[in-house]
Design a protein around this motif. Structure first.
Motif, mmCIF file in Angstrom:
data_model
loop_
_atom_site.group_PDB
_atom_site.id
_atom_site.type_symbol
_atom_site.label_atom_id
_atom_site.label_comp_id
_atom_site.label_asym_id
_atom_site.label_seq_id
_atom_site.Cartn_x
_atom_site.Cartn_y
_atom_site.Cartn_z
ATOM 1 N N ARG A 78 48.886 -7.365 -17.110
ATOM 2 C CA ARG A 78 48.611 -8.257 -17.453
ATOM 3 C C ARG A 78 48.412 -10.106 -16.410
ATOM 4 N N LEU A 79 49.559 -9.772 -15.950
ATOM 5 C CA LEU A 79 49.754 -10.899 -14.870
ATOM 6 C C LEU A 79 48.874 -11.072 -13.728
ATOM 7 N N LEU A 80 49.125 -9.817 -13.587
ATOM 8 C CA LEU A 80 48.232 -9.592 -11.578
ATOM 9 C C LEU A 80 45.849 -9.767 -12.292
ATOM 10 N N TYR A 81 45.732 -9.565 -14.185
ATOM 11 C CA TYR A 81 45.141 -9.335 -14.010
ATOM 12 C C TYR A 81 44.871 -10.948 -14.310
ATOM 13 N N SER A 82 45.595 -11.692 -15.097
ATOM 14 C CA SER A 82 45.238 -13.535 -14.933
ATOM 15 C C SER A 82 45.605 -13.754 -13.554
ATOM 16 N N LYS A 83 46.501 -13.774 -12.668
ATOM 17 C CA LYS A 83 45.741 -14.263 -11.281
ATOM 18 C C LYS A 83 44.657 -14.238 -10.729
ATOM 19 N N TYR A 84 43.973 -13.256 -11.199
ATOM 20 C CA TYR A 84 42.721 -12.787 -10.128
ATOM 21 C C TYR A 84 41.690 -13.729 -11.382
ATOM 22 N N LYS A 85 41.659 -13.652 -12.781
ATOM 23 C CA LYS A 85 40.867 -14.270 -13.268
ATOM 24 C C LYS A 85 41.136 -15.685 -13.514
ATOM 25 N N SER A 86 42.128 -16.544 -12.609
ATOM 26 C CA SER A 86 42.229 -17.801 -13.117
ATOM 27 C C SER A 86 42.581 -17.682 -11.642
ATOM 28 N N ALA A 87 42.204 -17.505 -9.677
ATOM 29 C CA ALA A 87 42.575 -17.922 -8.756
ATOM 30 C C ALA A 87 41.997 -19.222 -8.522
ATOM 31 N N PRO A 88 42.518 -19.901 -7.993
ATOM 32 C CA PRO A 88 41.219 -21.018 -7.398
ATOM 33 C C PRO A 88 40.346 -21.006 -6.312
ATOM 34 N N THR A 89 40.460 -20.182 -5.522
ATOM 35 C CA THR A 89 39.222 -20.280 -4.321
ATOM 36 C C THR A 89 39.362 -18.870 -4.514
ATOM 37 N N GLU A 90 37.660 -18.471 -4.093
ATOM 38 C CA GLU A 90 36.572 -17.067 -4.107
ATOM 39 C C GLU A 90 38.030 -15.757 -3.223
ATOM 40 N N GLU A 91 39.100 -16.686 -2.210
ATOM 41 C CA GLU A 91 39.696 -15.178 -0.809
ATOM 42 C C GLU A 91 40.673 -15.514 -1.626
ATOM 43 N N GLU A 92 41.902 -16.048 -3.221
ATOM 44 C CA GLU A 92 42.600 -15.964 -3.197
ATOM 45 C C GLU A 92 42.425 -14.950 -4.464
ATOM 46 N N LYS A 93 40.925 -14.713 -5.401
ATOM 47 C CA LYS A 93 40.441 -14.657 -6.129
ATOM 48 C C LYS A 93 40.709 -13.172 -5.495
ATOM 49 N N GLN A 94 39.539 -12.285 -4.545
ATOM 50 C CA GLN A 94 39.690 -11.312 -3.961
ATOM 51 C C GLN A 94 41.505 -10.800 -3.847
ATOM 52 N N LYS A 95 41.823 -11.498 -3.328
ATOM 53 C CA LYS A 95 43.503 -10.867 -2.816
ATOM 54 C C LYS A 95 43.493 -10.578 -4.085
ATOM 55 N N ALA A 96 43.913 -11.108 -5.262
ATOM 56 C CA ALA A 96 44.330 -10.584 -6.461
ATOM 57 C C ALA A 96 43.603 -9.779 -7.162
ATOM 58 N N ARG A 97 42.657 -9.523 -6.840
ATOM 59 C CA ARG A 97 41.540 -8.136 -7.628
ATOM 60 C C ARG A 97 42.251 -7.348 -6.599
ATOM 61 N N GLN A 98 42.613 -7.649 -5.265
ATOM 62 C CA GLN A 98 43.002 -5.946 -4.435
ATOM 63 C C GLN A 98 43.780 -5.650 -5.407
ATOM 64 N N GLU A 99 44.586 -6.311 -5.693
ATOM 65 C CA GLU A 99 46.649 -6.460 -5.496
ATOM 66 C C GLU A 99 46.136 -5.773 -6.874
ATOM 67 N N TYR A 100 45.492 -6.074 -8.116
ATOM 68 C CA TYR A 100 45.045 -5.274 -9.572
ATOM 69 C C TYR A 100 44.444 -4.457 -9.139
ATOM 70 N N LEU A 101 43.266 -3.571 -8.571
ATOM 71 C CA LEU A 101 43.064 -2.822 -8.301
ATOM 72 C C LEU A 101 43.935 -1.653 -7.976
ATOM 73 N N ASP A 102 45.145 -2.209 -6.911
ATOM 74 C CA ASP A 102 45.321 -1.346 -6.357
ATOM 75 C C ASP A 102 47.293 -0.921 -6.994
ATOM 76 N N LYS A 103 47.465 -1.793 -8.228
ATOM 77 C CA LYS A 103 48.399 -1.183 -8.697
ATOM 78 C C LYS A 103 48.078 -0.726 -9.690
ATOM 79 N N ARG A 104 46.424 -0.901 -10.180
ATOM 80 C CA ARG A 104 45.835 0.474 -11.617
ATOM 81 C C ARG A 104 45.945 1.104 -11.205
#
Length: 77
Positions: free
Chosen positions: A43-69
């Protein structure tokens, strides 16, 4: 301090362990707590992905979420 809900079954196991000294439920408690911790982490990883301020941070958080999933690379968009 945030509150976290746990399943009733896990609560009963914790009660048995602490109040009735039933040591045989220890492995079930450990599994239940690990499952809950995994749920919180996801849930924390998903929230981090959805609320990232920049597109670069959003993609990094998305990758981390998908890797963990455990999402395979060829199934990602």
């Amino acid at each position: 301090m945030k509150q976290i809900q746990i399943p009733e079954e896990l609560f009963v196991l914790l009660m048995k362990y602490h109040l009735l000294d039933m040591d045989e439920v220890q492995s079930e408690i450990k599994k239940g707590l690990m499952d809950k911790m995994d749920s919180i982490t996801m849930r924390l990883l998903y929230s981090k992905y959805k609320s990232a301020p920049t597109e670069e941070e959003k993609q990094k958080a998305r990758q981390e979420y998908l890797d963990k999933r455990g999402m395979l690379e060829n199934f990602r968009w």
